[in-house]
Design an enzyme around this catalytic site. Structure first.
Site, PDB file in Angstrom:
ATOM      1  N   ASN A 180      37.017  48.108 -13.677  1.00 51.75           N
ATOM      2  CA  ASN A 180      36.466  46.787 -14.022  1.00 51.75           C
ATOM      3  C   ASN A 180      36.847  45.681 -13.038  1.00 51.75           C
ATOM      4  OD1 ASN A 180      39.101  46.952 -14.941  1.00 51.75           O
ATOM      5  ND2 ASN A 180      38.734  45.766 -16.795  1.00 51.75           N
ATOM      6  N   GLU A 277      49.390  49.392 -17.711  1.00 47.01           N
ATOM      7  CA  GLU A 277      48.521  48.264 -18.094  1.00 47.01           C
ATOM      8  C   GLU A 277      47.323  48.871 -18.806  1.00 47.01           C
ATOM      9  OE1 GLU A 277      49.146  45.193 -17.863  1.00 47.01           O
ATOM     10  OE2 GLU A 277      50.609  44.946 -16.263  1.00 47.01           O
ATOM     11  N   CYS A 311      40.107  44.139 -20.173  1.00 45.83           N
ATOM     12  CA  CYS A 311      41.164  44.670 -21.043  1.00 45.83           C
ATOM     13  C   CYS A 311      41.705  43.649 -22.030  1.00 45.83           C
ATOM     14  CB  CYS A 311      42.311  45.165 -20.176  1.00 45.83           C
ATOM     15  SG  CYS A 311      42.868  43.924 -18.982  1.00 45.83           S
ATOM     16  N   GLU A 491      52.630  42.876 -14.415  1.00 43.11           N
ATOM     17  CA  GLU A 491      52.090  42.588 -13.094  1.00 43.11           C
ATOM     18  C   GLU A 491      52.072  41.075 -12.946  1.00 43.11           C
ATOM     19  OE1 GLU A 491      48.433  45.093 -13.081  1.00 43.11           O
ATOM     20  OE2 GLU A 491      49.672  46.408 -11.827  1.00 43.11           O
TER      21      GLU A 491
HETATM   22  N1  NAD Z   1      45.918  46.093 -19.069  1.00 44.07           N
HETATM   23  C1  NAD Z   1      45.242  45.951 -17.948  1.00 44.07           C
HETATM   24  O1  NAD Z   1      45.660  45.256 -17.024  1.00 44.07           O
HETATM   25  C2  NAD Z   1      43.908  46.649 -17.777  1.00 44.07           C
HETATM   26  C3  NAD Z   1      43.056  46.228 -16.759  1.00 44.07           C
HETATM   27  C4  NAD Z   1      41.826  46.870 -16.622  1.00 44.07           C
HETATM   28  C5  NAD Z   1      41.446  47.888 -17.473  1.00 44.07           C
HETATM   29  N2  NAD Z   1      42.293  48.266 -18.454  1.00 44.07           N
HETATM   30  C6  NAD Z   1      41.885  49.321 -19.407  1.00 44.07           C
HETATM   31  O2  NAD Z   1      41.276  50.392 -18.720  1.00 44.07           O
HETATM   32  C7  NAD Z   1      40.312  51.042 -19.550  1.00 44.07           C
HETATM   33  C8  NAD Z   1      39.032  51.199 -18.806  1.00 44.07           C
HETATM   34  O3  NAD Z   1      39.260  51.810 -17.583  1.00 44.07           O
HETATM   35  P1  NAD Z   1      38.926  53.328 -17.294  1.00 44.07           P
HETATM   36  O4  NAD Z   1      37.771  53.763 -18.126  1.00 44.07           O
HETATM   37  O5  NAD Z   1      38.831  53.487 -15.815  1.00 44.07           O
HETATM   38  O6  NAD Z   1      40.252  54.058 -17.821  1.00 44.07           O
HETATM   39  P2  NAD Z   1      40.681  55.571 -17.643  1.00 44.07           P
HETATM   40  O7  NAD Z   1      41.971  55.713 -18.349  1.00 44.07           O
HETATM   41  O8  NAD Z   1      39.580  56.473 -17.980  1.00 44.07           O
HETATM   42  O9  NAD Z   1      40.883  55.738 -16.059  1.00 44.07           O
HETATM   43  C9  NAD Z   1      41.765  54.911 -15.336  1.00 44.07           C
HETATM   44  C10 NAD Z   1      42.182  55.623 -14.068  1.00 44.07           C
HETATM   45  O10 NAD Z   1      42.948  56.766 -14.394  1.00 44.07           O
HETATM   46  C11 NAD Z   1      42.436  57.910 -13.721  1.00 44.07           C
HETATM   47  N3  NAD Z   1      42.744  59.089 -14.551  1.00 44.07           N
HETATM   48  C12 NAD Z   1      42.035  59.587 -15.583  1.00 44.07           C
HETATM   49  N4  NAD Z   1      42.682  60.655 -16.123  1.00 44.07           N
HETATM   50  C13 NAD Z   1      43.825  60.817 -15.407  1.00 44.07           C
HETATM   51  C14 NAD Z   1      44.902  61.744 -15.469  1.00 44.07           C
HETATM   52  N5  NAD Z   1      44.938  62.729 -16.378  1.00 44.07           N
HETATM   53  N6  NAD Z   1      45.915  61.624 -14.586  1.00 44.07           N
HETATM   54  C15 NAD Z   1      45.908  60.634 -13.661  1.00 44.07           C
HETATM   55  N7  NAD Z   1      44.904  59.722 -13.551  1.00 44.07           N
HETATM   56  C16 NAD Z   1      43.875  59.814 -14.405  1.00 44.07           C
HETATM   57  C17 NAD Z   1      40.962  57.615 -13.573  1.00 44.07           C
HETATM   58  O11 NAD Z   1      40.372  58.390 -12.576  1.00 44.07           O
HETATM   59  C18 NAD Z   1      41.024  56.131 -13.222  1.00 44.07           C
HETATM   60  O12 NAD Z   1      41.341  55.930 -11.864  1.00 44.07           O
HETATM   61  C19 NAD Z   1      40.180  50.157 -20.765  1.00 44.07           C
HETATM   62  O13 NAD Z   1      40.899  50.703 -21.838  1.00 44.07           O
HETATM   63  C20 NAD Z   1      40.803  48.847 -20.313  1.00 44.07           C
HETATM   64  O14 NAD Z   1      41.274  48.049 -21.368  1.00 44.07           O
HETATM   65  C21 NAD Z   1      43.511  47.689 -18.622  1.00 44.07           C
HETATM   66  C1  2ZO Z   2      41.416  38.447 -14.583  1.00 41.64           C
HETATM   67  N1  2ZO Z   2      41.334  38.747 -16.006  1.00 41.64           N
HETATM   68  C2  2ZO Z   2      40.096  38.201 -16.554  1.00 41.64           C
HETATM   69  C3  2ZO Z   2      42.458  38.121 -16.706  1.00 41.64           C
HETATM   70  C4  2ZO Z   2      41.285  40.189 -16.232  1.00 41.64           C
HETATM   71  C5  2ZO Z   2      42.503  40.951 -15.848  1.00 41.64           C
HETATM   72  C6  2ZO Z   2      42.281  42.467 -15.741  1.00 41.64           C
HETATM   73  C7  2ZO Z   2      41.856  43.110 -17.018  1.00 41.64           C
HETATM   74  O1  2ZO Z   2      40.957  43.904 -17.197  1.00 41.64           O
END
Ligand code: NAD
Ligand code: 2ZO
Length: 517
Positions: A180, A277, A311, A491
């Protein structure tokens, strides 16, 4: 955006122009360059665990096909980072800071081109992508500033003896990112990691492989040693090779809770520190004494950036009952005015979702919400663009759900799409209990003119990132991260340094050894 300026943008990004693309307009970009990066160059992986396609979400076109890196390739990237670590970790903080500052300067200079590429691969509006790139170079500037001021402590002991602490890097750090915020997430990890003297191997999401390689090139151009920041492409299997590698000192992961749990498991086996995260289902609480216009704007910011794929979004919007009608009417009016369409056009504020499965998943949540008794106040249907080149894109109308209850699936689970759930409440005590009734704890917000109440409410919220009278702003100076199942570690801010360094204590005896034997 003036599309006639596309060619100079291409030249700026790919000076050697080995890439087969004509312009950076929607529907035209095609990548043919290798997307792995190690030892200071783009490379094809030496072994593979299958192939992957990445899409342009606004058209549904495949923009690149690439190889998922195998175990040998992952090892090569890690060895490349190890070699760079030897050089980089010996530099002074000031020297490292200079490279980060130069990286930030180049990103700033190329921000339009980078934002355009991010929009093409992710689908978010160019307006938002520009903000992401701005946050990215600010992150590197911020950690460039901290690099030179990292220091230990000197502690006087009895008899002239003393001790001191040294803040040392960890070694090779692995970054694994979500799709994202592809460029920004990489900078949030690389900034503090490199400032502390570590080297990094980064794996972006296979949905968004393009822009992080440009970041790798810029680190090199800015004077980073070859191997300082490497990129391996691939999905879960490649990610697992990285997490299990014995030469990896730390894993910083951004993604979903289920993957986070697996990462933690793999890290535990190697006793590796890990930052997680993860996802969220954050509450936004709007009291009736709020400035209504600000509260409505806050709810929009909390729900519809990046097509709702954020997220920390405040998707559970709790509204005090006496303003429920006025608030809902104003929100629906605003949502209906969101300009959906080609994300590279200046006026667009909502582009397509990342891919077809994500779009279908979001429709599934909306269908389930209706079945459970929620009322669709607006949106939730596919958006069919007039522009023929966008016909294959993954667009939908942003959706507002009314008549929601806390036990509905749409209120409990992270949807990761443009769907806001509105929930009425009566008292502060009641709303706090309901807001905290979630396994997630990434973020939370409150709108009220009563600042005593606002502070009292955020103090009681079980969330790592709280907002008063605003939402989803993210200055790099402020730490960001979750409580509960939204993860741990932080972070941004000064505190991120602690997650990319270790403390060595040195005890110095100035007298004789008093042995007990
Ligand atoms: N807290 C934060 O800062 C933050 C920011 C952005 C997105 N997110 C979260 O991310 C999710 C969406 O992202 P997504 O669909 O890419 O998540 P995801 O967990 O499917 O994938 C994230 C990353 O992990 C890798 N991955 C998947 N399985 C793995 C494994 N078994 N071992 C190692 N790596 C693996 C993927 O290829 C990708 O690069 C949402 O839940 C969102 O809330 C959190
Ligand atoms: C920059 N924002 C909008 C706070 C998003 C942080 C990354 C989360 O998905």
């Amino acid at each position: 955006m003036k599309l006639c300026s596309a060619r100079p943008l291409v030249q700026l990004l790919y000076p050697k122009l080995r890439i087969a693309m004509s312009t950076l307009a929607t529907g035209t970009f095609q990548n043919s360059l290798p997307l792995n990066y190690r030892g200071g160059s783009r490379v094809q992986p030496i072994d593979s665990v299958g192939e992957e396609k990445a899409y342009e979400p606004s058209t549904g076109r495949v923009i690149t096909t690439f190889t998922n890196s195998g175990e040998k390739e992952v090892n090569e990237a890690i060895q490349s980072a190890k070699a760079a670590f030897k050089i980089w970790s010996q530099k002074s903080g000031m020297e490292r800071g200079r490279v980060l500052l130069e990286t930030a300067r180049i990103i700033r200079e190329r921000s339009e081109a980078l934002a355009t590429m991010e929009t093409i691969n992710n689908g978010k509006s160019i307006f938002e992508a520009r903000v992401d790139i701005e946050i990215s170079w600010q992150t590197l500037e911020y950690y460039a500033g901290l690099a030179g001021s990292m220091a230990g402590q000197h502690v006087q002991l009895s008899g002239g003896s003393f001790g001191y602490t040294r803040r040392e890097p960890l070694g090779v750090c692995v970054g694994i990112g979500a799709w994202n915020y592809p460029f920004q997430i990489a900078c949030w990890k690389a900034g503090p990691a490199l400032a502390c003297g570590n080297a990094m191997v980064y794996k972006p999401s296979p949905f968004t492989p393009i822009t992080v390689v440009l970041l790798a090139e810029i680190f090199k151009e800015a004077g980073g040693p070859p191997g300082l920041f490497n990129v391996v492409q691939g999905g879960a299997t490649t990610g697992e090779f990285l997490c299990k590698h014995p030469d990896v000192a730390k894993i910083s992961f951004t993604g979903s809770v289920p993957t986070g749990s697996k990462i933690m498991d793999m890290a535990a086996r190697g006793i590796k520190p890990v930052t997680l995260e993860l996802g969220g289902k954050s509450p936004l609480i709007i009291f009736s004494d709020s400035d209504l216009e600000n509260a409505v704007n806050g709810a929009m910011m909390a729900n519809f950036l990046t097509q709702g794929q954020v997220c920390c979004n405040g998707t559970r919007v709790f509204v005090q009952r006496d303003i429920l009608e006025k608030f809902t009417e104003a929100v629906v009016k605003k949502v209906n005015k969101i300009k959906i369409g080609d994300p590279l056009l200046e006026g667009t504020r909502m582009g397509p979702l990342i891919n077809r499965p994500q779009l279908e998943k979001v429709f599934g949540f909306i269908k389930g919400a209706k079945e459970q008794g929620a009322k669709i106040l607006t949106g939730g249907d596919p958006y069919i663009p007039q522009d023929p080149k966008l016909k294959g894109g993954f667009f939908m109308y942003p959706c507002v759900l009314g008549n929601c209850a806390d036990d509905m699936t749409c209120v409990k689970e992270e949807i990761f799409g443009p769907v806001m759930s509105i929930l009425p409440f009566d008292t502060e005590e009641e709303v706090l209990q309901r807001a905290n009734n979630s396994n997630y704890g990434l973020a939370g917000g409150v709108f009220s003119r009563d600042l005593q109440r606002a502070h009292r409410v955020v103090a009681a919220l079980q969330a790592g990132m709280c907002f008063i009278n605003n939402y989803n702003v993210s200055p790099v100076e402020l730490p960001f991260g979750g409580y509960k199942m939204s993860g741990f570690g932080r972070e941004n801010g000064q505190v991120a340094i602690e997650y990319y360094s270790q403390l060595k204590t040195v005890c110095v005896e100035m007298g004789n050894v008093e042995s007990v034997f």
